[in-house]
Design an enzyme around this catalytic site. Structure first.
Site, PDB file in Angstrom:
ATOM      1  N   GLU A 111      41.545  44.602  39.625  1.00 52.89           N
ATOM      2  CA  GLU A 111      40.282  43.882  39.485  1.00 52.89           C
ATOM      3  C   GLU A 111      39.520  43.847  40.805  1.00 52.89           C
ATOM      4  OE1 GLU A 111      38.581  39.430  38.291  1.00 52.89           O
ATOM      5  OE2 GLU A 111      40.706  39.707  38.782  1.00 52.89           O
TER       6      GLU A 111
ATOM      7  N   GLU B 230      37.457  32.724  32.117  1.00 54.05           N
ATOM      8  CA  GLU B 230      37.940  32.318  33.437  1.00 54.05           C
ATOM      9  C   GLU B 230      36.824  31.554  34.149  1.00 54.05           C
ATOM     10  OE1 GLU B 230      40.817  34.519  36.466  1.00 54.05           O
ATOM     11  OE2 GLU B 230      38.732  35.037  36.865  1.00 54.05           O
TER      12      GLU B 230
END
Length: 265
Positions: free
Chosen positions: A146, A244
């Protein structure tokens, strides 16, 4: 294409309890059928599995063992001279992932510590990712990398979308994909529509939150998530979307936009 959402228990339901395991039940009570979070390693694997099973939810994602969090480590993948430790950490991670029936593992790169120059980091990182992809393929997992904004984690090594994409292309394994947090994509470079279209074939998981506040997707900010979610639908994204974000109100009250925008849990 019906979009699927999972609650990130490292960010949501924290107002109710500081115990990660108790958040499984809170997410289930709010209607979630799936969850993700960062690190379960402070708990015995049996206790994590028990909490997950009791809540009757699916585990979509965990992060790989990060190293020493108290020292500020957020991953071991770039660390020269610690390749054996990295490989051992993958074994620990896979133990938890297998027990939780979790197929996706975020491999955090690690941080470049101030005052330390290590020209081998790129080569070590790529070698470790190639090893992880090979092991994960054998075991049935998918590794994810990521790009994370420097604004959020200063000195984090993997802070470039282009670099992450290049690595995934070079390693060329079905067991290594991108984890795209659209919040980070906006902070790093923007150009969301074109980038999402370009990146989608290489994406294994998506996360969302508003920028720059990291609040819920329906809050005021830089990103039009009604548009982004419709774009993902139109492009045929089939994976889960991790929530998130840090709610500014009770987590269970922060998900009304899902139904309002025509989606479901």
């Amino acid at each position: 294409m019906v979009l699927k959402f999972c609650a990130n228990l490292s960010f949501m339901f924290t107002e109710k309890t500081d115990n990660l395991l108790e958040r499984y039940q809170l997410a289930s009570q709010a209607g979630f059928k799936a969850v993700e979070f960062t690190f379960p390693y402070q708990f015995n694997v049996e206790d994590v599995v028990k909490a997950k099973s009791a809540a009757n939810v699916d585990q979509i994602l965990i992060n790989a063992f990060p190293g020493d969090l108290e020292r500020g480590e957020l991953g071991l993948a770039i660390m020269s001279g610690r390749q054996n430790e990295f490989r051992e950490s993958l074994e620990k991670t896979m133990e938890y992932a297998a027990a939780l029936d979790c197929k996706k593992i975020h491999i955090m790169a690690g941080k470049k510590f101030s005052g330390i120059v290590d020209t081998a980091m790129d080569d070590v990182y790529k070698d470790n990712l190639e090893y992880a992809a090979k092991v994960f393929k054998e075991k049935g997992f998918v590794g994810l990398i990521e790009p994370i904004s420097e604004v959020v984690i200063p000195h984090y090594f993997m802070n470039s979308v282009s670099k992450a994409l290049q690595l995934v292309k070079e390693i060329n394994s079905d067991s290594l994909k991108l984890q795209l947090d659209i919040f980070h994509l906006q902070l790093i470079e923007g150009n969301l529509t074109n980038r999402i279209k370009e990146l989608l074939p290489y994406i294994g998981h998506i996360q969302i939150s508003q920028a720059p506040t990291r609040d819920s997707p329906d809050s005021e900010g830089e990103i039009n998530y009604r548009y982004i979610l419709k774009l993902l639908e139109d492009l045929g994204y089939e994976g889960f979307i991790g929530l998130e974000y840090k709610p500014t109100k009770a987590s269970a009250d922060s998900i009304g936009w899902i139904k309002e925008w025509g989606y479901s849990l």
